[in-house]
Design a protein around this motif. Sequence first.
Motif, PDB file in Angstrom:
ATOM      1  N   ARG A 102     -11.566  -2.676  -6.832  1.00 12.84           N
ATOM      2  CA  ARG A 102     -10.446  -2.068  -7.553  1.00 12.84           C
ATOM      3  C   ARG A 102      -9.178  -2.918  -7.468  1.00 12.84           C
ATOM      4  O   ARG A 102      -8.376  -2.923  -8.398  1.00 12.84           O
ATOM      5  CB  ARG A 102     -10.192  -0.656  -7.018  1.00 12.84           C
ATOM      6  CG  ARG A 102     -11.252   0.342  -7.471  1.00 12.84           C
ATOM      7  CD  ARG A 102     -10.979   1.746  -6.988  1.00 12.84           C
ATOM      8  NE  ARG A 102     -12.000   2.659  -7.461  1.00 12.84           N
ATOM      9  CZ  ARG A 102     -11.770   3.718  -8.251  1.00 12.84           C
ATOM     10  NH1 ARG A 102     -10.553   3.991  -8.657  1.00 12.84           N
ATOM     11  NH2 ARG A 102     -12.776   4.491  -8.630  1.00 12.84           N
ATOM     12  N   GLU A 109     -15.446  -0.898  -2.480  1.00 17.95           N
ATOM     13  CA  GLU A 109     -14.812  -0.418  -3.702  1.00 17.95           C
ATOM     14  C   GLU A 109     -13.316  -0.767  -3.721  1.00 17.95           C
ATOM     15  O   GLU A 109     -12.759  -1.070  -4.794  1.00 17.95           O
ATOM     16  CB  GLU A 109     -15.005   1.090  -3.828  1.00 17.95           C
ATOM     17  CG  GLU A 109     -14.397   1.712  -5.078  1.00 17.95           C
ATOM     18  CD  GLU A 109     -15.050   1.274  -6.378  1.00 17.95           C
ATOM     19  OE1 GLU A 109     -14.494   1.603  -7.448  1.00 17.95           O
ATOM     20  OE2 GLU A 109     -16.116   0.619  -6.333  1.00 17.95           O
ATOM     21  N   GLU A 153      -2.577   7.813  -9.160  1.00 13.43           N
ATOM     22  CA  GLU A 153      -2.786   8.374  -7.826  1.00 13.43           C
ATOM     23  C   GLU A 153      -3.436   7.366  -6.881  1.00 13.43           C
ATOM     24  O   GLU A 153      -4.106   7.738  -5.914  1.00 13.43           O
ATOM     25  CB  GLU A 153      -3.605   9.670  -7.890  1.00 13.43           C
ATOM     26  CG  GLU A 153      -2.936  10.765  -8.705  1.00 13.43           C
ATOM     27  CD  GLU A 153      -3.701  12.070  -8.672  1.00 13.43           C
ATOM     28  OE1 GLU A 153      -4.799  12.102  -8.086  1.00 13.43           O
ATOM     29  OE2 GLU A 153      -3.191  13.065  -9.229  1.00 13.43           O
ATOM     30  N   GLU A 154      -3.205   6.085  -7.150  1.00 16.65           N
ATOM     31  CA  GLU A 154      -3.692   5.005  -6.302  1.00 16.65           C
ATOM     32  C   GLU A 154      -2.494   4.285  -5.676  1.00 16.65           C
ATOM     33  O   GLU A 154      -1.416   4.211  -6.279  1.00 16.65           O
ATOM     34  CB  GLU A 154      -4.500   3.986  -7.118  1.00 16.65           C
ATOM     35  CG  GLU A 154      -5.776   4.518  -7.718  1.00 16.65           C
ATOM     36  CD  GLU A 154      -6.934   4.545  -6.728  1.00 16.65           C
ATOM     37  OE1 GLU A 154      -6.687   4.485  -5.499  1.00 16.65           O
ATOM     38  OE2 GLU A 154      -8.085   4.627  -7.176  1.00 16.65           O
ATOM     39  N   ARG A 208      -7.067   2.631   2.327  1.00 14.74           N
ATOM     40  CA  ARG A 208      -8.448   3.038   2.620  1.00 14.74           C
ATOM     41  C   ARG A 208      -8.613   4.552   2.585  1.00 14.74           C
ATOM     42  O   ARG A 208      -9.536   5.093   3.189  1.00 14.74           O
ATOM     43  CB  ARG A 208      -8.873   2.496   3.989  1.00 14.74           C
ATOM     44  CG  ARG A 208      -8.721   0.992   4.131  1.00 14.74           C
ATOM     45  CD  ARG A 208      -9.035   0.522   5.533  1.00 14.74           C
ATOM     46  NE  ARG A 208     -10.460   0.543   5.808  1.00 14.74           N
ATOM     47  CZ  ARG A 208     -10.985   0.401   7.024  1.00 14.74           C
ATOM     48  NH1 ARG A 208     -10.197   0.288   8.073  1.00 14.74           N
ATOM     49  NH2 ARG A 208     -12.297   0.422   7.190  1.00 14.74           N
ATOM     50  N   GLN A 209      -7.731   5.238   1.846  1.00 16.45           N
ATOM     51  CA  GLN A 209      -7.737   6.690   1.847  1.00 16.45           C
ATOM     52  C   GLN A 209      -8.821   7.305   0.964  1.00 16.45           C
ATOM     53  O   GLN A 209      -9.342   8.378   1.271  1.00 16.45           O
ATOM     54  CB  GLN A 209      -6.368   7.205   1.380  1.00 16.45           C
ATOM     55  CG  GLN A 209      -5.201   6.725   2.230  1.00 16.45           C
ATOM     56  CD  GLN A 209      -5.115   7.441   3.553  1.00 16.45           C
ATOM     57  OE1 GLN A 209      -5.114   8.661   3.608  1.00 16.45           O
ATOM     58  NE2 GLN A 209      -5.044   6.680   4.633  1.00 16.45           N
ATOM     59  N   SER A 210      -9.149   6.633  -0.147  1.00 16.23           N
ATOM     60  CA  SER A 210      -9.990   7.281  -1.167  1.00 16.23           C
ATOM     61  C   SER A 210     -11.278   6.541  -1.503  1.00 16.23           C
ATOM     62  O   SER A 210     -12.115   7.090  -2.220  1.00 16.23           O
ATOM     63  CB  SER A 210      -9.179   7.460  -2.458  1.00 16.23           C
ATOM     64  OG  SER A 210      -8.010   8.224  -2.223  1.00 16.23           O
ATOM     65  N   HIS A 211     -11.436   5.301  -1.031  1.00 12.71           N
ATOM     66  CA  HIS A 211     -12.599   4.499  -1.420  1.00 12.71           C
ATOM     67  C   HIS A 211     -13.149   3.762  -0.209  1.00 12.71           C
ATOM     68  O   HIS A 211     -12.412   3.488   0.748  1.00 12.71           O
ATOM     69  CB  HIS A 211     -12.213   3.470  -2.496  1.00 12.71           C
ATOM     70  CG  HIS A 211     -11.418   4.034  -3.630  1.00 12.71           C
ATOM     71  ND1 HIS A 211     -11.972   4.863  -4.585  1.00 12.71           N
ATOM     72  CD2 HIS A 211     -10.102   3.903  -3.953  1.00 12.71           C
ATOM     73  CE1 HIS A 211     -11.028   5.207  -5.457  1.00 12.71           C
ATOM     74  NE2 HIS A 211      -9.893   4.648  -5.093  1.00 12.71           N
ATOM     75  N   ASP A 212     -14.437   3.397  -0.288  1.00  5.65           N
ATOM     76  CA  ASP A 212     -14.976   2.574   0.790  1.00  5.65           C
ATOM     77  C   ASP A 212     -14.449   1.149   0.648  1.00  5.65           C
ATOM     78  O   ASP A 212     -13.846   0.780  -0.368  1.00  5.65           O
ATOM     79  CB  ASP A 212     -16.504   2.628   0.826  1.00  5.65           C
ATOM     80  CG  ASP A 212     -17.177   1.961  -0.372  1.00  5.65           C
ATOM     81  OD1 ASP A 212     -16.693   0.912  -0.853  1.00  5.65           O
ATOM     82  OD2 ASP A 212     -18.215   2.484  -0.829  1.00  5.65           O
ATOM     83  N   HIS A 224       0.860  -1.191   0.000  1.00  5.23           N
ATOM     84  CA  HIS A 224       0.000   0.000   0.000  1.00  5.23           C
ATOM     85  C   HIS A 224       0.893   1.237   0.000  1.00  5.23           C
ATOM     86  O   HIS A 224       1.011   1.963   1.006  1.00  5.23           O
ATOM     87  CB  HIS A 224      -0.912   0.015   1.220  1.00  5.23           C
ATOM     88  CG  HIS A 224      -1.745  -1.213   1.400  1.00  5.23           C
ATOM     89  ND1 HIS A 224      -2.262  -1.943   0.344  1.00  5.23           N
ATOM     90  CD2 HIS A 224      -2.166  -1.846   2.538  1.00  5.23           C
ATOM     91  CE1 HIS A 224      -2.966  -2.963   0.831  1.00  5.23           C
ATOM     92  NE2 HIS A 224      -2.921  -2.920   2.142  1.00  5.23           N
TER      93      HIS A 224
END
Length: 553
Positions: free
Chosen positions: A329, A325, A283-284, A318-322, A273
């Motif tokens: 992804r 999701e 940006e992931e 876990r910064q940008s999506h639930d 991560h």
Amino acid sequence: MSFRRLPVLAGAAVLLLTTACGGGGTDPHPGDRPAQTLTSTDPEAAAAELLAEMSLEEKVGQLFVPVLVGTTAEENADVVGRYHPGGFIYFPDNLQDPAQVATMSNGLQELAAASGAGIPLFLGVDEEQGMVSRLPFGARFPDAMAVGATRDPDKAAELASTTAEQLSAVGINLDYAPVADVNVNADNPVIGIRSFGSDPDLVGELAAAEAEAFQAGGVVAVAKHFPGHGDTDVDSHTGLPVIDKTREDWERIDLPPFRRLVEADIDMIMTAHVLMPRLDSSEEPATLSPDLITGVLREELGYDGVVTTDALNMEGVRQSHDDGEVAVRAVLAGADQLLMPPDLDLAYSAVLAAVEEGRIGEERLDESVLRILRLKLRRGLLDAEPVDPEAAAGVADHTGHREAAQRTADASVTLLRNNGVLPLAEGASVRVLGPGGERIGAALEDLGHPLAASASDADVVVVGTDGARGDAEQRDLVAQARASGAPVVVVAQGTPYDISALPELDAYLAVYSSMEVSRTAAARVIAGTVSPSGRLPVDIPGTDLVFGDGLGY
């Protein structure tokens, strides 16, 4: 599920699979399924046969590896029956003694056999040895950086083969090890001594030796953390590390160990991560990056083994999506197994819906399930016998295993400073302070060096440290020892970087581990019964000490 060998026909063994559905709420095949004969022992062909008999829900289940609950198989029966997971991961709360773990492992496999397609489970654990060790029994080896200091791939292989024997005895068939990260950041809060060192070739050689020995011992090896977690100053458990490194630097430093492991056909690779903006514009974090997993790992490096995510309950992913999701992804990025989703039902439902809606194609799903099934076949899970709980205790208490751990620790001790203090004069008295002091002192006393009541009464003061660069209390303890007027010997039991904050020492040893064997090894070197042979596996910023340094007697 049961597999039994049928008589040899036309020179090939045939496996017969029988399944009976358990309490799976989503299983579309209630009641007993007819027996299925696998006509091939080739993992590729046999995996395809198994896949053809699986429902969509069972396929999705194979992607998930949740945390085990409790200390018995029965406590996890609902999860097995409802979700048909690909495996479980064990933690210390699940593990009591060898017999209990063996019984639990057998019970979990029985539950899987009676559920859905009856596919056996990966039963995994983080048993890197050293500080990341989950088993409450068995030999404890020092950390990977200590192995790096030995420069000996045979020591790495012995660690892995011993660990594999201990794991196999209790029904654990997968180990989330070795660490293939190249630790080039002295401030790395999460890798450090879990890495073999800062040299990519050394890390690759030792990681490959461990992986080969794990797999030869019947345990799935998992290299981590691709594309590299060794140059971070943020712990991905609590945040998202950003590594601002060029592609050229990444290829030079972080890539070589993973390339070597891919070439060695390692069973599984874990993603990190971490965000690497100069390698990937998404940006992931790498775990969710198609460019890094599918593009680099799959297409550029040619890896077709199983890719697992790091734990999905870590904040780094876990910064940008639930959480649902995130799971979707990760699969779209190219991951095959989803480790430790914080909400299994949410993640499972999200992936199942994504397949049903066409967002994740069934062909893409089948790719992952086939990789998982192939690996389970290659490692013999589908015809594995239950383990013997009574015999497991004997393996866990194996004298030869403990001796192997001590040999590795002895070979790792690295003497980096010595103003003529070491080895100690015969009968010299010592005052031992700081982390590990009790064990180091007891070992020195056993070796003929009486323990003094105070520093002023001692011929030599030995101070243990573990992270003194960031701990003022430890640095003050060293300063107090120096003020006594006696020569001071520091034993660094974490990373070797403490010396940069401890100037003017009379002697400094790095043992790279706080395990009992490492503290015993330090005492043996201080007393002179073992000559120091370890060599520094990293550079130490702020000093003149570099990779390869080390003194002897």
